[in-house]
Structure formats: structure tokens, C-alpha cells
Scaffold this motif. Structure first.
Motif, PDB file in Angstrom:
ATOM      1  N   UNK A  60      51.814  47.458 214.978  1.00 41.80           N
ATOM      2  CA  UNK A  60      52.096  47.999 216.202  1.00 41.80           C
ATOM      3  C   UNK A  60      50.797  48.061 216.891  1.00 41.80           C
ATOM      4  N   UNK A  61      49.729  48.610 216.602  1.00 40.11           N
ATOM      5  CA  UNK A  61      48.322  48.699 217.038  1.00 40.11           C
ATOM      6  C   UNK A  61      47.834  47.417 217.396  1.00 40.11           C
ATOM      7  N   UNK A  62      47.848  46.589 216.369  1.00 35.20           N
ATOM      8  CA  UNK A  62      47.413  45.253 216.408  1.00 35.20           C
ATOM      9  C   UNK A  62      48.438  44.258 217.348  1.00 35.20           C
ATOM     10  N   UNK A  63      49.598  44.473 217.766  1.00 34.14           N
ATOM     11  CA  UNK A  63      50.315  43.814 218.472  1.00 34.14           C
ATOM     12  C   UNK A  63      50.839  42.649 217.759  1.00 34.14           C
ATOM     13  N   UNK A  64      51.219  42.805 216.580  1.00 31.67           N
ATOM     14  CA  UNK A  64      51.686  41.855 215.670  1.00 31.67           C
ATOM     15  C   UNK A  64      52.997  42.291 214.855  1.00 31.67           C
ATOM     16  N   UNK A  65      53.344  41.506 214.044  1.00 31.43           N
ATOM     17  CA  UNK A  65      54.481  41.897 213.278  1.00 31.43           C
ATOM     18  C   UNK A  65      54.141  42.315 211.756  1.00 31.43           C
ATOM     19  N   UNK A  66      54.850  42.944 211.139  1.00 30.49           N
ATOM     20  CA  UNK A  66      54.655  43.370 209.530  1.00 30.49           C
ATOM     21  C   UNK A  66      54.845  41.897 208.910  1.00 30.49           C
ATOM     22  N   UNK A  67      55.856  41.086 209.141  1.00 30.74           N
ATOM     23  CA  UNK A  67      56.155  39.594 208.645  1.00 30.74           C
ATOM     24  C   UNK A  67      54.573  38.926 208.395  1.00 30.74           C
TER      25      UNK A  67
END
Length: 74
Positions: A60-67
Motif C-alpha cells: 500500500x505504501x509503495x502503491x503496488x500489489x503484494x503479487x
């Protein structure tokens, strides 16, 4: 003949590639994440794998997905 070693990219590499792009300093990432700066330093140095416990929050903080963080896909 030159043999090149292929070094696989892992979760830590992907996290800190994004951290370096998004934050001026690592401490700013730690602050946004709500964890102590020394803990983030341990993740980067691979002295702790506790980053995996808060992978969704990191994404979330890095504006990406866990995938993406886990596999490099997505």
C-alpha cells in the motif's frame, strides 16, 4: 567464453527498488510504514525477514500489489 551469473531478484530487491524511487530517504519510508527506521535497515541488509509480516501494508505504501512484491508480476 564468459559465463554470467544470473542473480534472481527477490522480494527485498523489489521493495527497495520501489522505496528508492518513491522516497528521498529510507527513514521516510519507515515513517510512512509506521515502523522504526532501524527495522527497515535490517530488511535492506537481509538481517531480518520480518518485512513479510507486513507485506500488504508495504505494498500500500509503495502503491503496488503484494503479487508484484512476491513474484515480480502484476
Amino acid at each position: 567464453m564468459c559465463i554470467l551469473e544470473v542473480i534472481p531478484v527477490d522480494i527485498v530487491d523489489r521493495i527497495f527498488e520501489l522505496v528508492d524511487e518513491k522516497f528521498n530517504e529510507q527513514k521516510d519510508f519507515a515513517s510512512a510504514l509506521g515502523v522504526p527506521s532501524p527495522r527497515v535497515c535490517e530488511w535492506r541488509k537481509r538481517k531480518s525477514a520480518s518485512s513479510q509480516r507486513c507485506l500488504a501494508q508495504i505494498a500500500d505504501v509503495l502503491d503496488t500489489t503484494t503479487e508484484y512484491l512476491l513474484t515480480g508480476d502484476g
